[in-house]
Design a protein around this motif. Sequence first.
Motif, PDB file in Angstrom:
ATOM      1  N   VAL A 178       0.845  -1.188   0.000  1.00 20.86           N
ATOM      2  CA  VAL A 178       0.000   0.000   0.000  1.00 20.86           C
ATOM      3  C   VAL A 178       0.883   1.242   0.000  1.00 20.86           C
ATOM      4  CG1 VAL A 178      -1.744   1.316   1.275  1.00 20.86           C
ATOM      5  CG2 VAL A 178      -1.861  -1.188   1.209  1.00 20.86           C
ATOM      6  N   GLU A 179       0.572   2.176  -0.887  1.00 23.43           N
ATOM      7  CA  GLU A 179       1.342   3.419  -0.976  1.00 23.43           C
ATOM      8  C   GLU A 179       0.576   4.609  -0.417  1.00 23.43           C
ATOM      9  OE1 GLU A 179       3.957   2.324  -4.971  1.00 23.43           O
ATOM     10  OE2 GLU A 179       2.212   3.644  -5.147  1.00 23.43           O
ATOM     11  N   LEU A 180      -0.716   4.697  -0.701  1.00 25.88           N
ATOM     12  CA  LEU A 180      -1.505   5.865  -0.301  1.00 25.88           C
ATOM     13  C   LEU A 180      -2.190   5.595   1.034  1.00 25.88           C
ATOM     14  CD1 LEU A 180      -3.111   6.812  -3.753  1.00 25.88           C
ATOM     15  CD2 LEU A 180      -0.910   7.508  -2.781  1.00 25.88           C
ATOM     16  N   MET A 181      -1.913   6.471   2.002  1.00 27.34           N
ATOM     17  CA  MET A 181      -2.407   6.271   3.360  1.00 27.34           C
ATOM     18  C   MET A 181      -2.844   7.603   3.972  1.00 27.34           C
ATOM     19  SD  MET A 181       0.411   3.622   4.923  1.00 27.34           S
ATOM     20  CE  MET A 181       1.329   2.470   3.894  1.00 27.34           C
ATOM     21  N   GLN A 182      -3.735   7.490   4.953  1.00 30.02           N
ATOM     22  CA  GLN A 182      -4.276   8.661   5.629  1.00 30.02           C
ATOM     23  C   GLN A 182      -4.590   8.279   7.066  1.00 30.02           C
ATOM     24  OE1 GLN A 182      -7.962   9.950   3.845  1.00 30.02           O
ATOM     25  NE2 GLN A 182      -7.949  11.945   4.846  1.00 30.02           N
ATOM     26  N   GLY A 183      -4.365   9.206   7.981  1.00 32.30           N
ATOM     27  CA  GLY A 183      -4.724   8.918   9.367  1.00 32.30           C
ATOM     28  C   GLY A 183      -3.979   9.800  10.346  1.00 32.30           C
ATOM     29  N   TYR A 184      -4.387   9.706  11.608  1.00 36.75           N
ATOM     30  CA  TYR A 184      -3.788  10.514  12.665  1.00 36.75           C
ATOM     31  C   TYR A 184      -2.301  10.202  12.840  1.00 36.75           C
ATOM     32  CZ  TYR A 184      -8.430  11.983  14.326  1.00 36.75           C
ATOM     33  OH  TYR A 184      -9.682  12.531  14.439  1.00 36.75           O
ATOM     34  N   PHE A 185      -1.864   9.017  12.420  1.00 32.23           N
ATOM     35  CA  PHE A 185      -0.454   8.665  12.547  1.00 32.23           C
ATOM     36  C   PHE A 185       0.420   9.668  11.792  1.00 32.23           C
ATOM     37  CE2 PHE A 185       3.239   6.137  10.947  1.00 32.23           C
ATOM     38  CZ  PHE A 185       3.842   5.900  12.174  1.00 32.23           C
ATOM     39  N   PHE A 186      -0.095  10.201  10.695  1.00 31.59           N
ATOM     40  CA  PHE A 186       0.660  11.159   9.877  1.00 31.59           C
ATOM     41  C   PHE A 186       0.295  12.606  10.198  1.00 31.59           C
ATOM     42  CE2 PHE A 186      -0.304   7.321   7.381  1.00 31.59           C
ATOM     43  CZ  PHE A 186       0.967   6.807   7.272  1.00 31.59           C
ATOM     44  N   ALA A 187      -0.976  12.877  10.351  1.00 33.60           N
ATOM     45  CA  ALA A 187      -1.424  14.245  10.647  1.00 33.60           C
ATOM     46  C   ALA A 187      -2.915  14.236  10.942  1.00 33.60           C
ATOM     47  CB  ALA A 187      -1.148  15.175   9.463  1.00 33.60           C
ATOM     48  N   ARG A 188      -3.308  15.023  11.920  1.00 26.69           N
ATOM     49  CA  ARG A 188      -4.727  15.241  12.186  1.00 26.69           C
ATOM     50  C   ARG A 188      -5.249  16.340  11.263  1.00 26.69           C
ATOM     51  NH1 ARG A 188      -6.850  13.367  17.149  1.00 26.69           N
ATOM     52  NH2 ARG A 188      -5.341  12.061  18.272  1.00 26.69           N
ATOM     53  N   PRO A 189      -6.541  16.365  11.009  1.00 26.58           N
ATOM     54  CA  PRO A 189      -7.092  17.466  10.208  1.00 26.58           C
ATOM     55  C   PRO A 189      -6.797  18.807  10.867  1.00 26.58           C
ATOM     56  CG  PRO A 189      -8.714  15.714  10.491  1.00 26.58           C
ATOM     57  CD  PRO A 189      -7.587  15.394  11.423  1.00 26.58           C
ATOM     58  N   ALA A 190      -6.435  19.786  10.056  1.00 22.76           N
ATOM     59  CA  ALA A 190      -6.120  21.125  10.560  1.00 22.76           C
ATOM     60  C   ALA A 190      -7.173  22.101  10.038  1.00 22.76           C
ATOM     61  CB  ALA A 190      -4.728  21.557  10.120  1.00 22.76           C
ATOM     62  N   LEU A 191      -7.744  22.872  10.937  1.00 25.49           N
ATOM     63  CA  LEU A 191      -8.792  23.819  10.567  1.00 25.49           C
ATOM     64  C   LEU A 191      -8.178  24.987   9.796  1.00 25.49           C
ATOM     65  CD1 LEU A 191     -11.881  24.129  11.101  1.00 25.49           C
ATOM     66  CD2 LEU A 191     -11.270  25.667  12.978  1.00 25.49           C
ATOM     67  N   ASP A 192      -8.682  25.213   8.592  1.00 27.98           N
ATOM     68  CA  ASP A 192      -8.216  26.328   7.751  1.00 27.98           C
ATOM     69  C   ASP A 192      -6.696  26.293   7.534  1.00 27.98           C
ATOM     70  OD1 ASP A 192     -10.856  27.364   7.721  1.00 27.98           O
ATOM     71  OD2 ASP A 192     -10.498  28.350   9.634  1.00 27.98           O
ATOM     72  N   ALA A 193      -6.122  25.100   7.473  1.00 33.45           N
ATOM     73  CA  ALA A 193      -4.669  25.002   7.315  1.00 33.45           C
ATOM     74  C   ALA A 193      -4.301  23.654   6.708  1.00 33.45           C
ATOM     75  CB  ALA A 193      -3.973  25.166   8.666  1.00 33.45           C
ATOM     76  N   LEU A 194      -3.093  23.589   6.127  1.00 33.32           N
ATOM     77  CA  LEU A 194      -2.525  22.340   5.644  1.00 33.32           C
ATOM     78  C   LEU A 194      -1.518  21.866   6.690  1.00 33.32           C
ATOM     79  CD1 LEU A 194      -1.848  23.281   1.891  1.00 33.32           C
ATOM     80  CD2 LEU A 194      -3.940  22.325   2.916  1.00 33.32           C
ATOM     81  N   PRO A 195      -1.809  20.793   7.398  1.00 30.36           N
ATOM     82  CA  PRO A 195      -0.943  20.393   8.516  1.00 30.36           C
ATOM     83  C   PRO A 195       0.371  19.795   8.047  1.00 30.36           C
ATOM     84  CG  PRO A 195      -2.629  18.734   8.149  1.00 30.36           C
ATOM     85  CD  PRO A 195      -2.954  19.880   7.219  1.00 30.36           C
ATOM     86  N   PRO A 196       1.425  19.937   8.844  1.00 31.50           N
ATOM     87  CA  PRO A 196       2.698  19.275   8.526  1.00 31.50           C
ATOM     88  C   PRO A 196       2.561  17.768   8.714  1.00 31.50           C
ATOM     89  CG  PRO A 196       2.803  20.287  10.689  1.00 31.50           C
ATOM     90  CD  PRO A 196       1.491  20.722  10.097  1.00 31.50           C
ATOM     91  N   ILE A 197       3.404  17.016   8.009  1.00 22.16           N
ATOM     92  CA  ILE A 197       3.365  15.555   8.087  1.00 22.16           C
ATOM     93  C   ILE A 197       4.367  15.065   9.117  1.00 22.16           C
ATOM     94  CG2 ILE A 197       3.431  13.411   6.775  1.00 22.16           C
ATOM     95  CD1 ILE A 197       1.401  15.486   5.761  1.00 22.16           C
ATOM     96  N   ASP A 198       3.927  14.163   9.971  1.00 20.31           N
ATOM     97  CA  ASP A 198       4.812  13.527  10.944  1.00 20.31           C
ATOM     98  C   ASP A 198       5.216  12.169  10.358  1.00 20.31           C
ATOM     99  OD1 ASP A 198       6.254  13.094  13.201  1.00 20.31           O
ATOM    100  OD2 ASP A 198       4.549  12.948  14.567  1.00 20.31           O
ATOM    101  N   TRP A 199       6.309  12.156   9.601  1.00 20.67           N
ATOM    102  CA  TRP A 199       6.724  10.933   8.914  1.00 20.67           C
ATOM    103  C   TRP A 199       7.219   9.891   9.911  1.00 20.67           C
ATOM    104  CZ3 TRP A 199       5.006  10.686   4.209  1.00 20.67           C
ATOM    105  CH2 TRP A 199       4.869  11.860   3.447  1.00 20.67           C
ATOM    106  N   PRO A 200       7.063   8.608   9.608  1.00 18.07           N
ATOM    107  CA  PRO A 200       7.438   7.549  10.561  1.00 18.07           C
ATOM    108  C   PRO A 200       8.877   7.648  11.047  1.00 18.07           C
ATOM    109  CG  PRO A 200       6.156   6.629   8.760  1.00 18.07           C
ATOM    110  CD  PRO A 200       6.420   8.066   8.402  1.00 18.07           C
ATOM    111  N   GLU A 201       9.810   7.947  10.134  1.00 17.16           N
ATOM    112  CA  GLU A 201      11.213   8.011  10.557  1.00 17.16           C
ATOM    113  C   GLU A 201      11.452   9.146  11.549  1.00 17.16           C
ATOM    114  OE1 GLU A 201      10.942   9.363   6.171  1.00 17.16           O
ATOM    115  OE2 GLU A 201      10.063   7.875   7.519  1.00 17.16           O
ATOM    116  N   GLY A 202      10.725  10.246  11.381  1.00 17.10           N
ATOM    117  CA  GLY A 202      10.832  11.341  12.337  1.00 17.10           C
ATOM    118  C   GLY A 202      10.298  10.951  13.700  1.00 17.10           C
TER     119      GLY A 202
END
Length: 260
Positions: A228-252
């Motif tokens: 699987v390549e395309l993924m979504q969820g709180y593990f990477f980022a929560r929804p941000a109100l009126d904003a594009l949230p930064p990604i919390d990558w697994p290695e970080g």
Amino acid sequence: MTTTDCGRCRNTPPADFAITMAFQPIIDSSTRSVFAYEALVRGAKGEGAGEVLSRVTEETRYSFDQQCRTKAIGQSVDLGMKTAADKPFLSINFLPNAVYEPRACIRQTLAIAMQTGFPLDRIIFEFTEGEQIDTDHLLNILRVYRSMGFATAIDDFGAGYAGMNLLAEFQPDFVKLDMNLIRDIDQNQPKQVIVKGILDIAAQLGVRPICEGIETLAEFETLQSYGVELMQGYFFARPALDALPPIDWPEGQELKRAAM
């Protein structure tokens, strides 16, 4: 590109409450980039989608659906999505029962896209198969949208009414596997069998899977091992109100844990 007329579109009352959007990324784990942002409706003060949708009536459903589309496109442009280096898609949820005649009901979407310069081929329209709808009507909408250059997605796949029967009639660009299938998949053998089966079917039909609702490293690693390549969820980022949230990558995240 032409559209037809629809009296029901013209004569529906507007929704009497304001909305805004929260944005949650869909990441591509193979390239470590943002593949898309899903626009999630919120109240003007950040109220959740459930509370907002509870205020929508049958009479205001069309105008609410239109407001969500135009708000999502307008805000995404304001936030710089149109000019982002990775050229992410914008994923917009729509209500099939709010679309009376697809070529007429798309007019406001086309207008705001042209006004802002947002490319039509970077818009994904996703619908939830949990909403009971007329299949023939839905198929007509999806085919019209595809002919106009939009991408399409089935959301919450595996949780609703349409399921495999719909997939047999129309192959969207994406299927988003329901989060209940993803939860604890690293520990649940029946879920592993079901998800692998869906992934295999999607691959054979030329449909890209998106796994949503990922919350743990173990879930991420399990799905990554399935290709699987395309993924979504709180593990990477929560929804941000009126904003594009930064990604919390697994290695970080691993580096942060190692430093603790």
